[in-house]
Structures are given as structure tokens and as C-alpha cells.
Motif scaffolding. Structure first.
Motif, PDB file in Angstrom:
ATOM      1  N   PRO A 195      19.540  77.996  30.429  1.00 47.55           N
ATOM      2  CA  PRO A 195      20.274  77.146  29.498  1.00 47.55           C
ATOM      3  C   PRO A 195      19.405  75.964  29.073  1.00 47.55           C
ATOM      4  N   LEU A 196      19.325  75.737  27.794  1.00 50.25           N
ATOM      5  CA  LEU A 196      18.536  74.610  27.274  1.00 50.25           C
ATOM      6  C   LEU A 196      19.478  73.700  26.497  1.00 50.25           C
ATOM      7  N   ASP A 197      20.715  73.609  27.006  1.00 48.58           N
ATOM      8  CA  ASP A 197      21.793  73.018  26.229  1.00 48.58           C
ATOM      9  C   ASP A 197      21.605  71.528  25.934  1.00 48.58           C
ATOM     10  N   ARG A 198      20.802  70.849  26.725  1.00 43.20           N
ATOM     11  CA  ARG A 198      20.694  69.399  26.482  1.00 43.20           C
ATOM     12  C   ARG A 198      19.758  69.069  25.329  1.00 43.20           C
ATOM     13  N   HIS A 199      19.103  70.096  24.757  1.00 43.66           N
ATOM     14  CA  HIS A 199      18.183  69.868  23.649  1.00 43.66           C
ATOM     15  C   HIS A 199      18.849  70.259  22.328  1.00 43.66           C
ATOM     16  N   ALA A 200      18.943  69.296  21.412  1.00 45.16           N
ATOM     17  CA  ALA A 200      19.577  69.565  20.119  1.00 45.16           C
ATOM     18  C   ALA A 200      18.685  70.402  19.221  1.00 45.16           C
ATOM     19  N   ALA A 201      17.385  70.303  19.416  1.00 39.50           N
ATOM     20  CA  ALA A 201      16.442  71.081  18.608  1.00 39.50           C
ATOM     21  C   ALA A 201      15.414  71.719  19.539  1.00 39.50           C
ATOM     22  N   ILE A 202      15.250  73.022  19.409  1.00 41.03           N
ATOM     23  CA  ILE A 202      14.254  73.748  20.184  1.00 41.03           C
ATOM     24  C   ILE A 202      13.186  74.228  19.216  1.00 41.03           C
ATOM     25  N   LEU A 203      11.989  73.681  19.362  1.00 42.27           N
ATOM     26  CA  LEU A 203      10.864  74.041  18.516  1.00 42.27           C
ATOM     27  C   LEU A 203       9.997  75.022  19.301  1.00 42.27           C
ATOM     28  N   CYS A 204       9.605  76.116  18.659  1.00 42.20           N
ATOM     29  CA  CYS A 204       8.878  77.147  19.393  1.00 42.20           C
ATOM     30  C   CYS A 204       7.702  77.667  18.582  1.00 42.20           C
ATOM     31  N   ALA A 229      18.394  84.708  19.687  1.00 45.35           N
ATOM     32  CA  ALA A 229      19.829  84.840  19.432  1.00 45.35           C
ATOM     33  C   ALA A 229      20.618  83.757  20.170  1.00 45.35           C
ATOM     34  N   ARG A 230      20.222  83.481  21.404  1.00 46.77           N
ATOM     35  CA  ARG A 230      20.944  82.490  22.221  1.00 46.77           C
ATOM     36  C   ARG A 230      20.827  81.092  21.626  1.00 46.77           C
ATOM     37  N   ASN A 231      19.682  80.797  21.003  1.00 47.95           N
ATOM     38  CA  ASN A 231      19.425  79.444  20.496  1.00 47.95           C
ATOM     39  C   ASN A 231      19.364  79.403  18.973  1.00 47.95           C
ATOM     40  N   GLU A 232      20.001  80.370  18.324  1.00 44.35           N
ATOM     41  CA  GLU A 232      19.860  80.562  16.882  1.00 44.35           C
ATOM     42  C   GLU A 232      20.106  79.301  16.066  1.00 44.35           C
ATOM     43  N   ASP A 233      21.140  78.503  16.437  1.00 44.14           N
ATOM     44  CA  ASP A 233      21.533  77.373  15.603  1.00 44.14           C
ATOM     45  C   ASP A 233      20.692  76.125  15.831  1.00 44.14           C
ATOM     46  N   ARG A 234      19.723  76.185  16.727  1.00 42.04           N
ATOM     47  CA  ARG A 234      18.867  75.004  16.965  1.00 42.04           C
ATOM     48  C   ARG A 234      17.413  75.388  17.162  1.00 42.04           C
ATOM     49  N   LEU A 235      17.053  76.592  16.751  1.00 44.14           N
ATOM     50  CA  LEU A 235      15.677  77.071  16.909  1.00 44.14           C
ATOM     51  C   LEU A 235      14.876  76.854  15.635  1.00 44.14           C
ATOM     52  N   TRP A 236      13.673  76.303  15.794  1.00 40.45           N
ATOM     53  CA  TRP A 236      12.751  76.068  14.683  1.00 40.45           C
ATOM     54  C   TRP A 236      11.383  76.608  15.099  1.00 40.45           C
ATOM     55  N   THR A 248      16.131  63.673  16.959  1.00 40.57           N
ATOM     56  CA  THR A 248      15.189  62.672  17.440  1.00 40.57           C
ATOM     57  C   THR A 248      14.180  63.343  18.377  1.00 40.57           C
ATOM     58  N   ARG A 249      13.100  62.623  18.651  1.00 39.72           N
ATOM     59  CA  ARG A 249      12.073  63.174  19.549  1.00 39.72           C
ATOM     60  C   ARG A 249      12.651  63.429  20.939  1.00 39.72           C
ATOM     61  N   GLY A 250      13.537  62.522  21.368  1.00 35.78           N
ATOM     62  CA  GLY A 250      14.114  62.668  22.698  1.00 35.78           C
ATOM     63  C   GLY A 250      15.081  63.829  22.821  1.00 35.78           C
ATOM     64  N   ASP A 251      15.595  64.305  21.679  1.00 38.90           N
ATOM     65  CA  ASP A 251      16.544  65.429  21.694  1.00 38.90           C
ATOM     66  C   ASP A 251      15.853  66.777  21.622  1.00 38.90           C
ATOM     67  N   ALA A 252      14.536  66.750  21.388  1.00 44.99           N
ATOM     68  CA  ALA A 252      13.849  68.003  21.069  1.00 44.99           C
ATOM     69  C   ALA A 252      13.005  68.499  22.235  1.00 44.99           C
ATOM     70  N   LEU A 253      12.757  69.792  22.190  1.00 47.34           N
ATOM     71  CA  LEU A 253      11.912  70.473  23.168  1.00 47.34           C
ATOM     72  C   LEU A 253      10.938  71.351  22.405  1.00 47.34           C
ATOM     73  N   PHE A 254       9.684  71.350  22.846  1.00 46.32           N
ATOM     74  CA  PHE A 254       8.705  72.237  22.222  1.00 46.32           C
ATOM     75  C   PHE A 254       8.238  73.268  23.248  1.00 46.32           C
ATOM     76  N   ILE A 255       8.203  74.535  22.820  1.00 45.90           N
ATOM     77  CA  ILE A 255       7.793  75.634  23.687  1.00 45.90           C
ATOM     78  C   ILE A 255       6.539  76.268  23.105  1.00 45.90           C
ATOM     79  N   GLY A 256       5.485  76.375  23.911  1.00 44.69           N
ATOM     80  CA  GLY A 256       4.252  76.963  23.404  1.00 44.69           C
ATOM     81  C   GLY A 256       3.442  77.607  24.510  1.00 44.69           C
ATOM     82  N   ASP A 257       2.480  78.437  24.104  1.00 47.49           N
ATOM     83  CA  ASP A 257       1.649  79.141  25.088  1.00 47.49           C
ATOM     84  C   ASP A 257       0.270  78.514  25.227  1.00 47.49           C
TER      85      ASP A 257
END
Ligand SMILES: [Mg+2]
Length: 253
Positions: free
Chosen positions: A14-23, A44-51, A210-219
Motif C-alpha cells: 500500500p502506498l496510500d499516503r502518497h497523493a502522487a506516485i511518479l514512476c 491498476a492499483r495506483n491508476e488515479d495517482r500514477l505518473w 506537493t513534493r512532500g505528497d509525492a513518491l518517485f520510483i526508479g531503477d
């Protein structure tokens, strides 16, 4: 940084505390035309906040979205932020109607025309180097000559490779830049691709996060991780699984 072993494990968290998930894309969700385990479930799980925030400089958001749909990984164009396209859009804003010399694939050349730029090699106001599979020694010679005009060089992204589906590195725009530097070691250029924070900033603005609401996922810690740090966004490092099986049981193109 919070290392996670794979997209498959991340898709169950669950990544629910992040309003925006950047990947990031290559090495995180796909490799070539193959989709990593867990990527479809994650999207699919994060469809509405995935960028998607990618250094891809061969596609536009439209052409990439169409390719992802064919891979059964539906992500809308407005949720895709790409280094090549965003570089071109910034150049069109800074030099409206100007001449531009381009080393890029057809989707970016078409976008340049749509943005009102004049694509050609005569007296360019700027030069764009993006990923171009047919770039050869003749292309390199033309690029060296174009630089003599004094027009500023913009390099879409600096990655020398990205992970390939067979486990081998796939040459990227940075490999073309390395060839240019073999001829012009001190060439000056600008780049808004990761590790610069610009693409993350564009995604945050679109998300209204905001920056504090976001998470970035990368390899790639050297591009994704440094970009996240520069943008002030939390980062999760996932490890690309290396070679993928020939078929993952879903449609590919
Ligand atoms: Mg990557």
C-alpha cells in the motif's frame, strides 16, 4: 532511500499516503516490449495517482501511450512525461517558429512541426540530440558541423544505456553524446532529463501535488535517485530483474 527487490513486491504494497506516485518506465514497468511481473497490477492499483516520468527521447506521450496499450498496460498520454518531448516543448516556447536541427526519431520530428518549429539544418536557432537508432558517422559529422554555427545544443537525456529485455544494455542518447564528445570533448550542452529535477517538477504540477505528497520510483540511483533528491521527493529504488522470459503470457507488440 528504501530499496525494494522488484516491481512484483512493490505492486502488493500500500502506498496510500502518497497523493502522487511518479514512476520511471524502462527497468521499472517494461523492458522493450515486455512487461515486468507486477507492473500491470501496480499500474491498476495506483491508476488515479500514477505518473510516468521517463528519460525516453524516442517517443511522444501519445505514441508511447499507444504502445503501452498494446502491451495491456493502459496509461493515458497526459500521465506520461518524457525527456525528449518536454525538451522539444520548452524549445518551442523559447524559440517560437525558429529553425531547429534535430537528431531524433519520427515522432519527435512530427511534434516539432506541430509546435511550429522549422526542422532543418540551415542556420538553426538550436540543436536537439535525442535517441535516434539510425544515427551514424554521417549524422555525427553533420552534428559537429551544426555546432560550428554557435547554436546551443540540447541533449534530451544523458543515459548511455537502458536495461534490455535480454539482460543486455540498450544504447541510449548518452551513447550518441559520448560519440560527439570523442570529436568535441569540451562541447557545451543543456539537458532537462533526469538527473535534473525538471521532469519531476512537470509531473508534480500536472498532479497538483506537493513534493512532500509525492513518491518517485526508479531503477537507477544515478538518474532517478538524484532527480528525486534534486526535486525534494521521496525515492524508492527497485532492482530490474535482468533478463525477462521470452513471453510473459500477455500480448506484446
Ligand atoms: Mg529506468
Amino acid at each position: 532511500m528504501h530499496p525494494v527487490s522488484s516491481m512484483a513486491s512493490l505492486s502488493r504494497q500500500p502506498l496510500d499516503r502518497h497523493a502522487a506516485i511518479l514512476c520511471d518506465l524502462d527497468g521499472c514497468l517494461i523492458s522493450g516490449d515486455r512487461v515486468y511481473d507486477g507492473a500491470r497490477a501496480f499500474a491498476a492499483r495506483n491508476e488515479d495517482r500514477l505518473w510516468i516520468v521517463s528519460n525516453n527521447s524516442a517517443d511522444t506521450a501519445e505514441t508511447l501511450s499507444a504502445r503501452l496499450h498494446r502491451l495491456a498496460l493502459p496509461i493515458a498520454p497526459e500521465r506520461i512525461v518524457l525527456a525528449g518531448e518536454q525538451t522539444l516543448r520548452r524549445l518551442a516556447l523559447a524559440h517560437p517558429g525558429a529553425a531547429i536541427a534535430m537528431h531524433a526519431e519520427a515522432p519527435l520530428v512530427a511534434l516539432a512541426h506541430d509546435l511550429g518549429l522549422v526542422v532543418g539544418e540551415s542556420a538553426p536557432a538550436c540543436i536537439l540530440l535525442a535517441r535516434q537508432t539510425r544515427f551514424d558517422l554521417n549524422s555525427l559529422g553533420r552534428l559537429v558541423a551544426q555546432l560550428e554555427s554557435g547554436a546551443p545544443l540540447h541533449v534530451a537525456n544523458l543515459d548511455r544505456t537502458h536495461p534490455g529485455p535480454d539482460g543486455y544494455p540498450v544504447p541510449e542518447t548518452g551513447a550518441l553524446l559520448a560519440a560527439l564528445r570523442a570529436c568535441r570533448p569540451d562541447v557545451a550542452f543543456r539537458s532537462i532529463g533526469k538527473p535534473a529535477p525538471d521532469l519531476i517538477d512537470i509531473a508534480l504540477e500536472r498532479a497538483g501535488a506537493t513534493r512532500g505528497d509525492a513518491l518517485f520510483i526508479g531503477d537507477n540511483p544515478e538518474t532517478d535517485g538524484l532527480a528525486a533528491r534534486a526535486a525534494g521527493v521521496a525515492f524508492i529504488h527497485i532492482e530490474a530483474p535482468g533478463a525477462l522470459p521470452a513471453s510473459d503470457g500477455r500480448a506484446t507488440c
